[in-house]
Scaffold this active site. Structure first.
Site, PDB file in Angstrom:
ATOM      1  N   ASP A 135       0.804  -1.223   0.000  1.00 66.44           N
ATOM      2  CA  ASP A 135       0.000   0.000   0.000  1.00 66.44           C
ATOM      3  C   ASP A 135       0.835   1.270   0.000  1.00 66.44           C
ATOM      4  O   ASP A 135       0.288   2.368  -0.046  1.00 66.44           O
ATOM      5  CB  ASP A 135      -1.001   0.010   1.156  1.00 66.44           C
ATOM      6  CG  ASP A 135      -0.328  -0.084   2.519  1.00 66.44           C
ATOM      7  OD1 ASP A 135       0.907   0.040   2.590  1.00 66.44           O
ATOM      8  OD2 ASP A 135      -1.050  -0.276   3.513  1.00 66.44           O
ATOM      9  N   CYS A 192     -27.334  -2.722   2.636  1.00 69.14           N
ATOM     10  CA  CYS A 192     -26.687  -2.670   3.954  1.00 69.14           C
ATOM     11  C   CYS A 192     -25.862  -1.398   4.111  1.00 69.14           C
ATOM     12  O   CYS A 192     -25.093  -1.026   3.214  1.00 69.14           O
ATOM     13  CB  CYS A 192     -25.795  -3.892   4.151  1.00 69.14           C
ATOM     14  SG  CYS A 192     -24.931  -3.919   5.746  1.00 69.14           S
ATOM     15  N   CYS A 195     -21.655  -0.358   8.102  1.00 74.01           N
ATOM     16  CA  CYS A 195     -20.351   0.296   8.277  1.00 74.01           C
ATOM     17  C   CYS A 195     -20.511   1.813   8.347  1.00 74.01           C
ATOM     18  O   CYS A 195     -19.850   2.478   9.152  1.00 74.01           O
ATOM     19  CB  CYS A 195     -19.397  -0.104   7.153  1.00 74.01           C
ATOM     20  SG  CYS A 195     -19.948   0.326   5.486  1.00 74.01           S
ATOM     21  N   CYS A 199     -19.847   4.085  11.979  1.00 75.45           N
ATOM     22  CA  CYS A 199     -18.590   4.842  11.975  1.00 75.45           C
ATOM     23  C   CYS A 199     -18.764   6.068  12.855  1.00 75.45           C
ATOM     24  O   CYS A 199     -19.524   6.986  12.510  1.00 75.45           O
ATOM     25  CB  CYS A 199     -18.241   5.262  10.547  1.00 75.45           C
ATOM     26  SG  CYS A 199     -16.732   6.253  10.434  1.00 75.45           S
ATOM     27  N   CYS A 215     -11.310   9.793   9.446  1.00 72.77           N
ATOM     28  CA  CYS A 215     -11.178   8.374   9.802  1.00 72.77           C
ATOM     29  C   CYS A 215     -10.379   8.229  11.096  1.00 72.77           C
ATOM     30  O   CYS A 215      -9.314   8.826  11.259  1.00 72.77           O
ATOM     31  CB  CYS A 215     -10.481   7.636   8.661  1.00 72.77           C
ATOM     32  SG  CYS A 215     -10.144   5.903   9.002  1.00 72.77           S
ATOM     33  N   CYS A 241      -8.286   1.373  13.528  1.00 68.98           N
ATOM     34  CA  CYS A 241      -9.701   1.260  13.879  1.00 68.98           C
ATOM     35  C   CYS A 241     -10.288   0.064  13.142  1.00 68.98           C
ATOM     36  O   CYS A 241     -10.034  -0.114  11.948  1.00 68.98           O
ATOM     37  CB  CYS A 241     -10.453   2.539  13.498  1.00 68.98           C
ATOM     38  SG  CYS A 241     -12.208   2.493  13.937  1.00 68.98           S
TER      39      CYS A 241
END
Length: 384
Positions: A135, A192, A195, A199, A215, A241
């Site tokens: 990444d 759905c 998430c 959050c 975030c 997280c």
């Protein structure tokens, strides 16, 4: 196209310990560019991303004559089989993606093994070339993995696989070998929104993108003062997280233990918070150096530990926090400790107020000064 070689590589990947592998073309990720530009214009980026957008979209800008991209996924554990022993101190917590050895190290080793195997299978052809990345590379991991058929991109922006949910590390290898591509998987989240709903800072935008500045994982990795808004939200998590993954239905019951180097050391990933506040650089490196969560150094983790102590209402930590205010050379740590003291007291305390007033008079950092002032106001508002 090298269809037979592809099948040999898939078989070889299983012997190496790669949990999922997929193949896609090296065509540009043109659909990504508008969203990447919009993210930057809106100030939603974390700053940790590769900064050249064209290099994130066009593989031919970072590799000579790319033909294919090989995507891999490694599944990581979600539960600890052992817990850290009881302690006189409260403990913090690292998010699951930071358990075990740093995943960058693990993925790079697996990709190096895979490249060596491909070279052998291809007859040590000197003309073939590879560019592996995790990444920290140019390409967008989830976009590559989705197009290579490893899974779909959920509303939380993470790749979700059928077998392992989103509990996977991703890597990719650009190559000049032409492989038949696998079939991309469309989003299967349907209606759905768990998430998004769960959050705490509302960082998820609902379309697979997020405002990284909001975030909590990003907030635990910054080096300055954590904005007061986010402090209660991190609870006792000092790095990362997991919330949007823990509430995802596709992750229910997923827990794999395929890779020994991913297994968590309970003492490292759930460390005692108070001792963390004056740990030496050498001790920090020895205890946490192998974790992905150590990449920003000890200051963010110590700041987060102070926030966690306040969130857990650990009043026994007040003497240590006062010591930190008095002796720590870093304004971020001093200021956060002052905020925590103001948060932890139940009643006015003339002695502590006098201590903070004296410390404020010596403080030269404006952000730290603001934290001291806020702490003094908080204490003054308490019952006598």
């Amino acid at each position: 196209m090298h269809a037979d070689l592809k099948q040999q590589i898939i078989a070889a990947s299983q012997t190496i310990g790669i949990d999922k592998i997929g193949f896609t073309t090296a065509a540009p990720f043109t659909d990504l560019k508008p969203s990447l530009v919009a993210q930057r214009e809106k100030g939603y980026n974390s700053g940790f991303e590769h900064q050249n957008i064209d290099e994130r979209v066009y593989p031919d800008k970072i590799f000579n004559q790319p033909r294919s991209i090989i995507a891999i996924a490694l599944a990581y554990p979600t539960r600890m089989h052992q817990r850290a022993p009881r302690s006189e101190y409260k403990r913090g917590y690292f998010a699951r993606a930071s358990w075990g050895t740093d995943y960058h190290t693990i993925l790079r080793a697996k990709m190096t093994q895979l490249i060596e195997k491909i070279r052998q299978l291809a007859g040590d052809d000197a003309s073939i070339a590879f560019k592996p990345m995790v990444d920290t590379g140019e390409l967008v991991d989830v976009a590559v993995a989705q197009r290579a058929g490893l899974g779909f991109i959920g509303k939380n922006g993470l790749l979700i696989t059928k077998e392992f949910g989103s509990w996977v590390y991703l890597g990719e290898i650009i190559t000049n070998i032409d492989f038949p591509p696998d079939t991309p998987i469309p989003c299967q989240c349907g209606e759905c929104t768990r998430c998004i709903d769960f959050c705490p800072p509302s960082a998820l935008l609902g379309d697979g993108h997020l405002n990284a500045q909001r975030c909590l994982s990003f907030q635990t990795q910054t080096k300055g003062m954590m904005p007061a808004e986010f402090r209660p939200m991190i609870r006792n998590v000092i790095y990362g997280c997991d919330i949007c993954q823990l509430v995802c239905p596709f992750n229910k019951g997923k827990d794999t233990h395929f890779h020994p180097d991913m297994e968590p050391d309970p003492e490292a990933v759930s460390p005692e918070l108070v001792p963390l506040l004056d740990i030496s650089n050498k001790q920090f490196k020895e205890k946490f150096g192998a974790l992905a969560g150590a990449w920003r150094g000890k200051k963010p983790l110590q700041r987060n530990a102070i926030v966690a102590l306040a969130n857990m209402r650990d009043r026994s930590a007040v003497p240590k926090l006062l010591e930190v205010i008095d002796k720590d050379p870093r304004p971020v740590i001093r200021g956060t400790a002052a905020w925590a003291v103001g948060h932890l007291l139940k009643n006015q305390n003339a002695e502590i107020s006098a201590f903070l007033t004296t410390a404020l008079a010596k403080e030269t950092d404006t952000d730290a000064q603001a934290e001291f002032q806020q702490a003094l106001r908080a204490i003054a508002a308490l019952p006598a």
